[in-house]
Design a protein around this motif. Structure first.
Motif, mmCIF file in Angstrom:
data_model
loop_
_atom_site.group_PDB
_atom_site.id
_atom_site.type_symbol
_atom_site.label_atom_id
_atom_site.label_comp_id
_atom_site.label_asym_id
_atom_site.label_seq_id
_atom_site.Cartn_x
_atom_site.Cartn_y
_atom_site.Cartn_z
ATOM 1 N N SER A 203 0.831 -1.207 0.000
ATOM 2 C CA SER A 203 0.000 0.000 0.000
ATOM 3 C C SER A 203 0.864 1.254 0.000
ATOM 4 C CB SER A 203 -0.946 -0.003 1.205
ATOM 5 O OG SER A 203 -0.245 0.192 2.420
ATOM 6 N N ASN A 204 1.959 1.206 0.741
ATOM 7 C CA ASN A 204 2.890 2.337 0.758
ATOM 8 C C ASN A 204 3.491 2.565 -0.629
ATOM 9 O OD1 ASN A 204 4.677 4.237 2.497
ATOM 10 N ND2 ASN A 204 6.149 3.060 1.302
ATOM 11 N N ASN A 205 3.821 1.470 -1.312
ATOM 12 C CA ASN A 205 4.431 1.581 -2.639
ATOM 13 C C ASN A 205 3.419 2.002 -3.708
ATOM 14 O OD1 ASN A 205 7.015 0.914 -1.779
ATOM 15 N ND2 ASN A 205 6.668 -1.283 -2.016
ATOM 16 N N ILE A 206 2.151 1.634 -3.508
ATOM 17 C CA ILE A 206 1.112 2.112 -4.435
ATOM 18 C C ILE A 206 0.981 3.625 -4.303
ATOM 19 C CG2 ILE A 206 -1.356 2.085 -4.964
ATOM 20 C CD1 ILE A 206 -1.384 -0.862 -4.085
ATOM 21 N N ARG A 207 0.946 4.086 -3.061
ATOM 22 C CA ARG A 207 0.839 5.536 -2.832
ATOM 23 C C ARG A 207 2.016 6.279 -3.456
ATOM 24 N NH1 ARG A 207 2.442 7.743 2.885
ATOM 25 N NH2 ARG A 207 4.422 7.230 1.877
ATOM 26 N N GLY A 216 13.948 6.131 -9.678
ATOM 27 C CA GLY A 216 14.665 4.954 -10.152
ATOM 28 C C GLY A 216 14.410 3.684 -9.370
ATOM 29 N N ARG A 217 13.463 3.697 -8.470
ATOM 30 C CA ARG A 217 13.142 2.480 -7.723
ATOM 31 C C ARG A 217 12.449 1.473 -8.639
ATOM 32 N NH1 ARG A 217 10.845 4.230 -1.720
ATOM 33 N NH2 ARG A 217 12.534 5.645 -1.161
ATOM 34 N N ARG A 218 12.507 0.197 -8.226
ATOM 35 C CA ARG A 218 11.858 -0.862 -8.994
ATOM 36 C C ARG A 218 10.978 -1.688 -8.070
ATOM 37 N NH1 ARG A 218 11.350 -0.710 -14.114
ATOM 38 N NH2 ARG A 218 11.692 -2.953 -14.411
ATOM 39 N N THR A 219 10.036 -1.039 -7.416
ATOM 40 C CA THR A 219 9.164 -1.743 -6.477
ATOM 41 C C THR A 219 8.170 -2.620 -7.237
ATOM 42 O OG1 THR A 219 7.503 0.014 -6.426
ATOM 43 C CG2 THR A 219 9.335 0.175 -4.854
ATOM 44 N N LEU A 220 7.531 -3.510 -6.499
ATOM 45 C CA LEU A 220 6.550 -4.405 -7.099
ATOM 46 C C LEU A 220 5.393 -3.611 -7.703
ATOM 47 C CD1 LEU A 220 5.744 -7.353 -7.561
ATOM 48 C CD2 LEU A 220 4.626 -7.329 -5.325
ATOM 49 N N ALA A 221 4.977 -2.544 -7.026
ATOM 50 C CA ALA A 221 3.881 -1.716 -7.536
ATOM 51 C C ALA A 221 4.244 -1.088 -8.881
ATOM 52 C CB ALA A 221 3.530 -0.628 -6.524
ATOM 53 N N ILE A 222 5.486 -0.688 -9.044
ATOM 54 C CA ILE A 222 5.939 -0.091 -10.305
ATOM 55 C C ILE A 222 5.943 -1.130 -11.418
ATOM 56 C CG2 ILE A 222 7.942 0.891 -11.493
ATOM 57 C CD1 ILE A 222 8.611 2.347 -8.873
ATOM 58 N N LEU A 223 6.443 -2.326 -11.109
ATOM 59 C CA LEU A 223 6.515 -3.380 -12.122
ATOM 60 C C LEU A 223 5.129 -3.824 -12.569
ATOM 61 C CD1 LEU A 223 9.412 -5.623 -10.757
ATOM 62 C CD2 LEU A 223 9.512 -3.843 -12.495
ATOM 63 N N LEU A 224 4.173 -3.882 -11.630
ATOM 64 C CA LEU A 224 2.827 -4.344 -11.957
ATOM 65 C C LEU A 224 1.978 -3.240 -12.583
ATOM 66 C CD1 LEU A 224 1.940 -6.450 -8.783
ATOM 67 C CD2 LEU A 224 2.616 -7.310 -11.032
ATOM 68 N N GLY A 225 2.249 -1.986 -12.201
ATOM 69 C CA GLY A 225 1.375 -0.883 -12.583
ATOM 70 C C GLY A 225 0.328 -0.674 -11.499
ATOM 71 N N ARG A 226 -0.219 0.520 -11.422
ATOM 72 C CA ARG A 226 -1.119 0.856 -10.317
ATOM 73 C C ARG A 226 -2.342 -0.059 -10.234
ATOM 74 N NH1 ARG A 226 -0.787 5.387 -7.647
ATOM 75 N NH2 ARG A 226 0.192 6.472 -9.408
ATOM 76 N N GLU A 227 -3.029 -0.258 -11.350
ATOM 77 C CA GLU A 227 -4.258 -1.048 -11.318
ATOM 78 C C GLU A 227 -3.998 -2.488 -10.900
ATOM 79 O OE1 GLU A 227 -6.659 -0.819 -14.784
ATOM 80 O OE2 GLU A 227 -6.784 1.376 -14.779
ATOM 81 N N ASN A 228 -2.958 -3.102 -11.443
ATOM 82 C CA ASN A 228 -2.642 -4.488 -11.085
ATOM 83 C C ASN A 228 -2.142 -4.595 -9.645
ATOM 84 O OD1 ASN A 228 -3.349 -5.646 -13.550
ATOM 85 N ND2 ASN A 228 -1.329 -5.298 -14.432
ATOM 86 N N ALA A 229 -1.453 -3.566 -9.178
ATOM 87 C CA ALA A 229 -0.993 -3.567 -7.792
ATOM 88 C C ALA A 229 -2.184 -3.521 -6.827
ATOM 89 C CB ALA A 229 -0.060 -2.390 -7.538
#
Length: 311
Positions: A203-207, A216-229
């Protein structure tokens, strides 16, 4: 009596008390991820006829200190990497908004680690010195979560690592130090707690998705995209609740644990709160609801275990 920080050190927050500023730096909404697992592990130990209040309190305080130190390391290294500004959305900001010296943040974090180590010595002396090796791994993980050249939190593995160590590991240690054993039940019950702790990080990474992408971070939310996250977050909630039903159906836990569904409205609020939102400030209530889901779910698990023992 309210203690004031000198105005020349405070920047824009000249009227805030020192206690309020430091309380915010500890990010209290995340500390539930420390004391919920300890409570569950201890409740499981009680079910098996073991209860040691001193070990429980030592483990509880140690876990909270390590989590608080992790939050302070995050504050320090986000500032060092230029990720925090006065306009950043979040509960921290002690360096950029409140004028706390970066070295002070770092020293307090290391002090928390030192106290946790002393508590760890007592825990090991009262149970097993193998706990020391596990504790060292946990502390290194806490530091490298945002510290070092390749922070775990900036990678796609932040949710998995935080969930595993703060869910599975803390519950099993809390159980082991009071029973001198590990049970299948304690491991299985740790799974949904781990998932929900990972959900807090997600949730923090989605925000922070847009800002993290720019840095330049590569969090899971970034890799999936907002909707998929957001869909993943909903899936994590679903699995956590379904897991309890499965354990009950298999006779591993008491039907009393179904009281965890009392936390379901918070989980639904969290998912709905993220949908259609793009600004970090708009998603703060959803992030808060995610943390509250973990807190309420975890305490209801502990309560269900105690009810199955007493009733």
């Amino acid at each position: 009596m309210e203690i004031k920080i000198p105005e020349q050190q405070l920047g824009i927050n000249k009227n805030k008390s020192m206690w309020k500023i430091w309380y915010r730096q500890l990010r209290p909404h995340t500390l539930t991820a420390a004391f919920v697992p300890v409570s569950i592990g201890s409740a499981l130990a009680l079910l098996d006829g073991h209860a040691n209040i001193l070990l429980f309190l030592a483990m509880l305080l140690s876990s909270i200190l390590i989590q608080a130190a992790t939050n302070l390391f995050n504050e320090y290294y986000d500032y060092k990497r230029g990720l925090d500004t006065e306009e950043s959305i979040g509960i921290g900001g002690g360096i950029v908004r409140d004028g706390i010296a970066p070295k002070t943040i770092l020293n307090v974090a290391l002090s928390f680690f030192a106290i946790a180590i002393l508590l760890g010595v007592y825990i090991c002396a009262s149970s097993s010195w193998w706990i020391a090796a596990i504790g060292i791994v946990c502390m290194f993980t806490a530091y490298f979560y945002t510290g070092g050249p390749y922070p775990i939190a900036y990678s796609p593995f932040g949710e998995i690592v935080s969930g595993f160590f703060m869910g599975v590991v803390i519950i099993l240690i809390s159980y082991f130090i009071q029973t001198d054993s590990i049970s299948l039940e304690s491991f299985l019950i740790s799974i949904p707690i781990s998932i929900l702790i990972g959900a807090i990080m997600l949730s923090n990474n989605i925000r922070d998705l847009d800002g993290d992408k720019e840095s330049g971070r590569r969090t899971l939310a970034i890799l999936l995209g907002r909707e998929n996250a957001i869909k993943l977050l909903a899936g994590m909630f679903t699995v956590s609740y379904a897991w309890i039903i499965i354990l009950m159906a298999m006779g591993i836990v008491s039907p009393w644990l179904l009281i965890v569904f009392g936390s379901l409205p918070k989980a639904m609020k969290a998912v709905q709160g993220f949908k259609g939102k793009t600004l970090p400030i708009q998603m703060m209530p959803a992030m808060k609801a995610t943390a509250q889901t973990n807190t309420i779910f975890g305490f209801l698990v502990a309560a269900g275990l105690l009810l199955s023992y007493w009733v």
